[in-house]
Design a protein around this motif. Sequence first.
Motif, PDB file in Angstrom:
ATOM      1  N   SER A 282     -81.832 -15.814   8.048  1.00  0.00           N
ATOM      2  CA  SER A 282     -81.091 -17.014   8.518  1.00  0.00           C
ATOM      3  C   SER A 282     -79.691 -16.717   8.865  1.00  0.00           C
ATOM      4  N   LEU A 283     -79.210 -17.168   9.579  1.00  0.00           N
ATOM      5  CA  LEU A 283     -77.826 -17.101  10.020  1.00  0.00           C
ATOM      6  C   LEU A 283     -77.111 -18.213  10.364  1.00  0.00           C
ATOM      7  N   ARG A 284     -75.943 -18.632   9.684  1.00  0.00           N
ATOM      8  CA  ARG A 284     -74.815 -19.857  10.460  1.00  0.00           C
ATOM      9  C   ARG A 284     -73.891 -18.947  10.773  1.00  0.00           C
ATOM     10  N   PRO A 285     -73.618 -18.542  12.064  1.00  0.00           N
ATOM     11  CA  PRO A 285     -72.277 -17.761  12.435  1.00  0.00           C
ATOM     12  C   PRO A 285     -70.975 -18.350  12.333  1.00  0.00           C
ATOM     13  N   PHE A 286     -69.893 -17.556  12.412  1.00  0.00           N
ATOM     14  CA  PHE A 286     -68.555 -18.021  12.134  1.00  0.00           C
ATOM     15  C   PHE A 286     -68.214 -18.943  13.159  1.00  0.00           C
ATOM     16  N   MET A 287     -67.569 -19.838  12.631  1.00  0.00           N
ATOM     17  CA  MET A 287     -67.097 -21.180  13.453  1.00  0.00           C
ATOM     18  C   MET A 287     -68.178 -21.923  14.197  1.00  0.00           C
ATOM     19  N   SER A 288     -69.379 -21.848  13.462  1.00  0.00           N
ATOM     20  CA  SER A 288     -70.382 -22.581  13.974  1.00  0.00           C
ATOM     21  C   SER A 288     -71.331 -23.398  13.173  1.00  0.00           C
ATOM     22  N   LYS A 289     -71.746 -24.747  13.571  1.00  0.00           N
ATOM     23  CA  LYS A 289     -72.627 -25.361  12.566  1.00  0.00           C
ATOM     24  C   LYS A 289     -73.976 -25.412  12.938  1.00  0.00           C
ATOM     25  N   ILE A 290     -74.466 -24.431  14.017  1.00  0.00           N
ATOM     26  CA  ILE A 290     -75.871 -24.276  14.470  1.00  0.00           C
ATOM     27  C   ILE A 290     -76.448 -23.071  13.607  1.00  0.00           C
ATOM     28  N   TRP A 291     -77.655 -23.393  13.168  1.00  0.00           N
ATOM     29  CA  TRP A 291     -78.543 -22.143  12.454  1.00  0.00           C
ATOM     30  C   TRP A 291     -79.012 -21.614  13.320  1.00  0.00           C
ATOM     31  N   GLU A 292     -79.411 -20.296  13.132  1.00  0.00           N
ATOM     32  CA  GLU A 292     -80.458 -19.370  13.829  1.00  0.00           C
ATOM     33  C   GLU A 292     -81.154 -18.502  12.891  1.00  0.00           C
ATOM     34  N   PHE A 293     -82.429 -18.319  13.388  1.00  0.00           N
ATOM     35  CA  PHE A 293     -83.501 -17.862  12.427  1.00  0.00           C
ATOM     36  C   PHE A 293     -84.199 -16.914  13.177  1.00  0.00           C
ATOM     37  N   GLU A 294     -84.600 -15.773  12.729  1.00  0.00           N
ATOM     38  CA  GLU A 294     -85.617 -14.629  13.256  1.00  0.00           C
ATOM     39  C   GLU A 294     -86.557 -14.483  12.056  1.00  0.00           C
ATOM     40  N   ILE A 295     -87.833 -14.387  12.776  1.00  0.00           N
ATOM     41  CA  ILE A 295     -88.845 -14.272  11.854  1.00  0.00           C
ATOM     42  C   ILE A 295     -89.829 -13.079  12.293  1.00  0.00           C
ATOM     43  N   THR A 304     -98.057   2.818  14.580  1.00  0.00           N
ATOM     44  CA  THR A 304     -96.869   3.302  14.931  1.00  0.00           C
ATOM     45  C   THR A 304     -95.839   3.102  13.735  1.00  0.00           C
ATOM     46  N   LYS A 305     -94.389   3.763  13.851  1.00  0.00           N
ATOM     47  CA  LYS A 305     -93.557   3.464  12.671  1.00  0.00           C
ATOM     48  C   LYS A 305     -93.228   1.960  12.416  1.00  0.00           C
ATOM     49  N   SER A 306     -92.868   1.255  13.766  1.00  0.00           N
ATOM     50  CA  SER A 306     -92.760  -0.001  13.849  1.00  0.00           C
ATOM     51  C   SER A 306     -93.765  -1.169  13.463  1.00  0.00           C
ATOM     52  N   LYS A 307     -94.017  -1.581  12.157  1.00  0.00           N
ATOM     53  CA  LYS A 307     -95.125  -2.485  12.162  1.00  0.00           C
ATOM     54  C   LYS A 307     -94.779  -3.895  11.768  1.00  0.00           C
ATOM     55  N   TRP A 308     -93.417  -4.327  12.388  1.00  0.00           N
ATOM     56  CA  TRP A 308     -92.929  -5.770  12.295  1.00  0.00           C
ATOM     57  C   TRP A 308     -93.108  -6.273  13.548  1.00  0.00           C
ATOM     58  N   ASP A 309     -93.600  -7.427  13.883  1.00  0.00           N
ATOM     59  CA  ASP A 309     -93.341  -8.132  15.171  1.00  0.00           C
ATOM     60  C   ASP A 309     -92.592  -9.273  15.004  1.00  0.00           C
ATOM     61  N   LYS A 310     -91.758  -9.624  16.126  1.00  0.00           N
ATOM     62  CA  LYS A 310     -90.945 -10.685  15.904  1.00  0.00           C
ATOM     63  C   LYS A 310     -91.656 -12.071  16.436  1.00  0.00           C
ATOM     64  N   ILE A 311     -91.646 -13.091  15.933  1.00  0.00           N
ATOM     65  CA  ILE A 311     -92.596 -14.200  16.325  1.00  0.00           C
ATOM     66  C   ILE A 311     -91.647 -15.407  16.514  1.00  0.00           C
ATOM     67  N   VAL A 312     -92.281 -16.208  17.216  1.00  0.00           N
ATOM     68  CA  VAL A 312     -91.171 -17.470  17.704  1.00  0.00           C
ATOM     69  C   VAL A 312     -91.817 -18.797  17.113  1.00  0.00           C
ATOM     70  N   SER A 313     -93.173 -18.790  16.502  1.00  0.00           N
ATOM     71  CA  SER A 313     -93.840 -20.039  16.215  1.00  0.00           C
ATOM     72  C   SER A 313     -94.829 -19.575  15.147  1.00  0.00           C
TER      73      SER A 313
END
Length: 393
Positions: A282-295, A304-313
């Motif tokens: 969860s991130l609300r950047p500097f000088m911003s009122k808008i939240w951003e999320f990565e799941i 493989t070594k990378s066992k994490w998938d980024k999902i959008v829904s």
Amino acid sequence: MASHTDSVVAVTRPGPRRNTNAHCWCKLPQDLLRLIFERLGFADFQRAKTICSSWLLASKISQPNNEIPWMILIPKDNNYGLLLNPEEKDKVYKTQYLGNDFGNSFCVATYRSWLLMLDPQCTEMNIVISHLYILDLLTRERINLPTFESDLGLISPVLWIDEKTKDYLVIRMHDDKNAVSFKKGDNSWKQIPELLSSGVYDCFDLLYKDHKLYCLNHYKLKIFDFSGQVPLQVFKISVRGCVHIATGLQMRLPDIPHDLQVVKRKTNMVVTLRGDILIVESLRPFMSKIWEFEIYKMDSSKKTKSKWDKIVSLGDESIFLDLGVTVLAKDGLEGIIKNSIYFNGNGFEDKYDQNEILIYNLDTKKAEQPQQFVYSSIPLSNARWFFPSFKRE
């Protein structure tokens, strides 16, 4: 618990006296009543079981089909709480007396209807002595825990209770390297086993579910099994690439509101209804009122070594970050917005202040505040999501 709700009244058409019993709601078969109860939300379930002895009996053999969290609001300097049910948008429930120290305490964790409450107090030497207690919102049962001294506050405390035996477990970080626990029968805080202590080193998020403790730091996620006498590590995985480490200093700019200059960032673990593990950035950047999320979702099938998938829904589910779980938002169910994230905005910066309850819709990319009429009219010291327990009187 007092409420501002209308009474439930059963109305039937008048008919011949000999057929009155055939149309009496109290005479419905128990199997049919059970099917009715299993389709009710918490509030309607509690009302329906007071209709008559037959309905009360049916409630005891029924389990609600879908449980959704409620919100507890703690008004400043008051000895009661306010409860909000997402299914009833314009109603507020007021609890009974919860103690003179309730309005000055902060809810730092929940388990079902139990709250882990923290009452920090400063001594003449400016030493913070924290009083912890466990409180059941519905029965007002209270369990006092030993006090402790800490300038760090509480880092992701854990609460678990067996509601039948009243066995309980509380885990908190003693400092930034060690964790201690307190359970039923103890008379003081206990250092957890060395294996587990090393597992929570530098952890910033702890989650307890189904007798498993999930521990997350910037590099690994570890899982410990608490079902036996001694906790055992059963799983660990790297989280590189999906957990970001904040770096660099930030200058304070004049004539600009402080809140806008604060970068709000937090990482949480979530266990879904299917048992999948998510990491939510969860991130609300500097000088911003808008939240951003990565799941990110763990894919155990990958070699493989990378066992994490980024999902959008999230599909038909929604995330409650306070609770570390997802909730099913069924078609036609009021109150829960599917494919959304429910979170505390202010709690990202402050140790205890968690008044800014927000809902972020992953479809619209916008955040909004639920039940705004309450926030605008009542000064609050704390707010938290919890799952109300169904009592079997």
